[in-house]
Design an enzyme around this catalytic site. Structure first.
Site: not given
Ligand code: PBG
Length: 336
Positions: A203, A213, A226, A242, A257, A283, A322
């Site tokens: 990610k 958000r 982040k 990871e 992602k 998104s 979506y």
């Protein structure tokens, strides 16, 4: 005019395989079917405004009742699962994210309603604190630092609350170190050995989460970025490390992602580990497609299906999108 192939015809004419729909269908190397598609659903409280999500034309947040209808529709079309995310107003956010542990929260109510009214579809819960913190981070924040182990402790409790509410798949999206092992142990000891973990292993700290958000109510509150926990978009090897860690810690499936700009990672993860690999068409990717279609750049349906097909070509077993339900409708339309 001189013959372009002096003395002979070309031995191989790749276009022979492309000349009619039947031969293209017969030799297609990957297929997109509704069973590959996971519908992303942003939940809202009944009294929250119903309007569209900014920059996501065609996307509205769903109440728990509406989520039941979405689940029914998705099931009927053959979708395997829904991925749910909650919108939370600033008045319900706090430094310690207490609402994340409340069995009566929106995520839990929606899961119970769907499991009661539309059983049979898989439910995937995002496990992270960002919908619940007043600073918008996925973890606990002390003096500008995101605390890893304290956050993991909270995430394990959040995962148990979500499992108890009926979620089949716990999907930690927070990128704290060691959280897969901790959540696996907590689930097993709590009587949920059957629940799956879909780790957001790869990610990135991405701008493409912008509309999300807005959708969950984090944009105005997020302090800073982040980048101390999500990955640097320049890195690939780190993502593979990871995945290795998360698989060793007990992840059943892994997520990459965002999606389209990171398809190299989808391919490398699938090829390198052979574990079920899910890609998240986030998104901002939806916004790029939908806003470009609105501006007349292309037809949303055609471009949208093309984008989803590319995830399959890269090796994704499933795609969170979506417009998963709309895509399934297009795919099931015999007139196409
Ligand atoms: C947060 C989370 C994010 C998304 C899913 N879970 C955003 C973030 O990490 O800031 C993004 C989804 C999207 O953009 O569609 N844990």
């Amino acid at each position: 005019m001189k013959h372009p192939f002096p003395g002979r015809h070309p031995a191989t004419r790749p276009r022979r395989l492309r000349q009619e729909p039947w031969i293209r269908a017969m030799t297609a190397e990957s297929r997109l079917v509704p069973e590959d598609l996971i519908q992303a659903v942003i939940l809202r409280e009944d009294d929250a405004p119903a309007g569209p999500v900014p920059a996501m034309p065609g996307i509205a947040r769903a109440t728990a009742d509406e989520a039941v209808e979405i689940a029914r529709k998705a099931s009927a079309l053959g979708l395997p699962a829904l991925a749910l995310f909650p919108q939370t107003g600033p008045e319900h956010r706090s430094a310690e994210a207490q609402l994340a542990l409340d069995p009566g929260n929106l995520m839990c109510r929606a899961a119970r309603a769907i499991k009661a009214e539309a059983p049979g579809i898989g439910l995937i819960a995002d496990v992270a604190l960002d919908p619940y913190t007043d600073h918008g981070h996925d973890g606990l924040l002390r003096e500008g630092v995101i605390l890893n182990d304290e956050t993991v402790e909270l995430l394990t409790r959040q995962a148990l609350v979500l499992a108890e509410a009926g979620y089949d798949v716990l999907a930690p999206s927070d990128m704290m170190d060691g959280r897969i092992a901790a959540i696996r142990t907590a689930l097993d000891e709590g009587g949920y050995a059957d629940r799956l973990i879909l780790s957001y292993a790869v990610k990135y700290a991405s701008r493409f989460y912008g509309p999300y958000r807005d959708a969950i109510g984090s944009r105005g509150v997020l302090q800073g970025d982040k980048r101390t926990y999500q990955m640097d978009p320049r890195n690939a090897e780190e993502g593979l490390r990871e995945v290795a860690l998360d698989v060793a810690e007990g992840a059943d499936m892994v997520m990459v992602k965002p999606g389209l700009p990171y398809l190299d990672m989808v391919a490398r993860v699938k090829d390198g580990f052979g574990v079920p690999t899910v890609a998240f068409q986030v998104s901002g990717e939806y916004a790029m497609l939908a806003c470009a279609a609105e501006a007349g750049a292309f037809d949303f349906e055609a471009a949208g299906l093309e984008a989803l097909a590319c995830f399959r070509r890269a090796g994704a077993d499933a795609i969170v999108s979506y417009y998963a339900i709309r895509a399934a409708e297009w795919l099931s339309d015999p007139a196409r």
